[in-house]
Design an enzyme around this catalytic site. Structure first.
Site, PDB file in Angstrom:
ATOM      1  N   SER A 178       4.466   5.141  -0.774  1.00 27.06           N
ATOM      2  CA  SER A 178       3.137   4.594  -1.006  1.00 27.06           C
ATOM      3  C   SER A 178       3.267   3.157  -1.479  1.00 27.06           C
ATOM      4  CB  SER A 178       2.379   5.433  -2.039  1.00 27.06           C
ATOM      5  OG  SER A 178       1.106   4.884  -2.306  1.00 27.06           O
ATOM      6  N   HIS A 232       5.490  -2.116  -0.940  1.00 31.30           N
ATOM      7  CA  HIS A 232       5.452  -0.730  -0.475  1.00 31.30           C
ATOM      8  C   HIS A 232       6.771  -0.079  -0.859  1.00 31.30           C
ATOM      9  CE1 HIS A 232       4.162   2.614   2.193  1.00 31.30           C
ATOM     10  NE2 HIS A 232       5.475   2.794   2.306  1.00 31.30           N
ATOM     11  N   CYS A 233       6.704   0.929  -1.708  1.00 31.04           N
ATOM     12  CA  CYS A 233       7.907   1.576  -2.217  1.00 31.04           C
ATOM     13  C   CYS A 233       8.216   2.818  -1.377  1.00 31.04           C
ATOM     14  CB  CYS A 233       7.717   1.971  -3.687  1.00 31.04           C
ATOM     15  SG  CYS A 233       9.169   2.756  -4.410  1.00 31.04           S
ATOM     16  N   VAL A 234       9.402   2.842  -0.778  1.00 33.18           N
ATOM     17  CA  VAL A 234       9.777   3.979   0.048  1.00 33.18           C
ATOM     18  C   VAL A 234      10.083   5.217  -0.798  1.00 33.18           C
ATOM     19  CG1 VAL A 234      10.655   2.537   1.907  1.00 33.18           C
ATOM     20  CG2 VAL A 234      12.203   3.224   0.069  1.00 33.18           C
TER      21      VAL A 234
END
Length: 411
Positions: free
Chosen positions: A270, A264-266
């Site tokens: 998403s 999960h990429c901040v």
């Protein structure tokens, strides 16, 4: 509702003009602070929730709630960069403290398992503000040609296009119809998470978004494997109530299962999965090229007759005027961000070369089933590694065919 009315978090009709009314928690907090008394448990959380619910702007169908995580980058970034341009020592303090504050906020939200738009707004506003400073302070000096400005602008547009694609569906697994109906039939939880897959929208319960996790795997997921004739093992997700295919995982922040979940990429707020992993790598690549090119053009303009690497550490005329100081400060800010993104891109490229995801690497380290390579930069699980060319061929073909038909994904 008129443009200034809204339905508050208690379900009552309210008005923007009454935003300072009925502040019992805030009044009690101020009174206790003046009398040197401690606040009751949960008072700060209630005050923060009330303030966040009342910060709205007028809109046609009713006042729209403003996400407070969008505000700090828009206000603090220009102020801090202008303060850093006043003196060399101020620049050193500001540019050193900025990464520390960002990392602290990341670990704070990661520990609480919260989604935030802070990092996405920080990234987008940084791009826009750096581009504005480049056009206002660097281009008028006359050492940057029209074709160079066009090339930098095209790189920025391509990066934003790739980022927009990376923000789309990462490969959510569709929620079963029975679970979707039951979740819709119940009241919306306080921290509901919305996701989409192939046009289907589902709402998870708050437990899915806030379930405790260890190294990316949420507790409560029974690893029940269904043996099929071909010997394919699949996992049963108790949160989404579905059988997920191999390499799929449940994101505790999004509350959804994602095909070939990487992480999960901040920065895009998403997940990175099967459907958007290529766009994510493309966005990082365009960012690196555009940022390095912009830094080079700026340093050639401010610090003449010096190579960009030398000028970055030794530029005597950088603080001769405020315009040069601001440009030089923005160059250092870009260099720090570029170094961080370059490290992320390097790890991603190495993982692709060994056909391993971030999630699989963490699980392999937890279970002691993988081996570290290249000084610990990559973890080889040996499960899907088919060689450099085959691994990259598999990555470039992601999303082109149904994942369940891929031989690489069969365990």
């Amino acid at each position: 509702l008129c443009c200034c009315e809204y339905v508050d978090r208690r379900g009552e009709r309210n008005h923007l003009a009454a935003c300072c009314c009925d502040c019992e928690d805030l009044d009690e907090g101020c009174e206790r602070w003046l009398t040197c008394k401690s606040l009751p448990p949960g008072a700060l959380e209630r005050i923060a929730d009330t303030v966040a619910d009342r910060v709205r702007i007028p809109w046609f169908s009713g006042a729209v709630k403003v996400n407070l995580s969008l505000v700090p980058p828009l206000v603090l970034l220009p102020v801090l960069l202008h303060v850093a341009a006043l003196h060399f020592l101020l620049g050193l303090v500001v540019l050193t403290s900025l990464p520390v504050v960002v990392l602290w906020y990341y670990y704070l939200t990661h520990r609480r398992k919260e989604r935030t738009l802070f990092f996405l707004s920080l990234g987008l506003f940084s791009l826009g503000y750096m581009y504005y400073v480049f056009l206002q302070e660097v281009v008028p000096r006359g050492r940057v040609g029209y074709s160079q400005v066009v090339a930098l602008t095209c790189g920025l547009i391509l990066m934003l296009a790739a980022l927009s694609r990376a923000k789309k569906d990462p490969g959510y697994l569709p929620i079963p119809a029975s679970d979707k109906k039951s979740s819709l039939g119940q009241g919306l939880p306080n921290k509901s998470v919305r996701g989409s897959s192939n046009g289907l929208h589902g709402i998870t319960t708050s437990g899915a978004a806030s379930g405790r996790a260890v190294n990316g795997e949420a507790k409560g997921y029974s690893r029940m494997s269904a043996e099929e004739p071909e010997g394919v093992k699949k996992d049963w997700c108790t949160k989404c109530q579905l059988v997920r295919p191999a390499r799929a995982g449940h994101c505790r922040l999004c509350g959804r299962c994602v095909r070939r979940l990487d992480h999960h990429c901040v920065w895009i707020n998403s997940c990175v999965g099967e459907q958007n992993h290529q766009a994510f790598i493309l966005a990082l690549s365009f960012f690196m090229l555009t940022s390095v090119y912009g830094i080079t053009l700026t340093l050639h303009t401010i610090c003449r007759d010096r190579t960009p690497f030398v000028a970055l550490f030794y530029c005597p005329g950088a603080y001769s005027d405020y315009s040069s100081a601001l440009s030089f400060t923005c160059v250092w800010y870009c260099a720090i961000v570029t170094a961080g993104m370059g490290y992320i891109l390097l790890i991603q490229l190495l993982n692709i070369s060994y056909n391993v995801t971030e999630r699989e690497a963490r699980l392999a380290l937890r279970d002691n089933t993988g081996r570290r390579l290249l000084g610990g930069l990559v973890v080889d699980t040996g499960q899907y590694n088919r060689g450099f060319l085959c691994n990259w061929g598999h990555f470039l073909s992601l999303g082109s065919s149904p994942p369940q038909h891929s031989a690489e994904d069969i365990v």
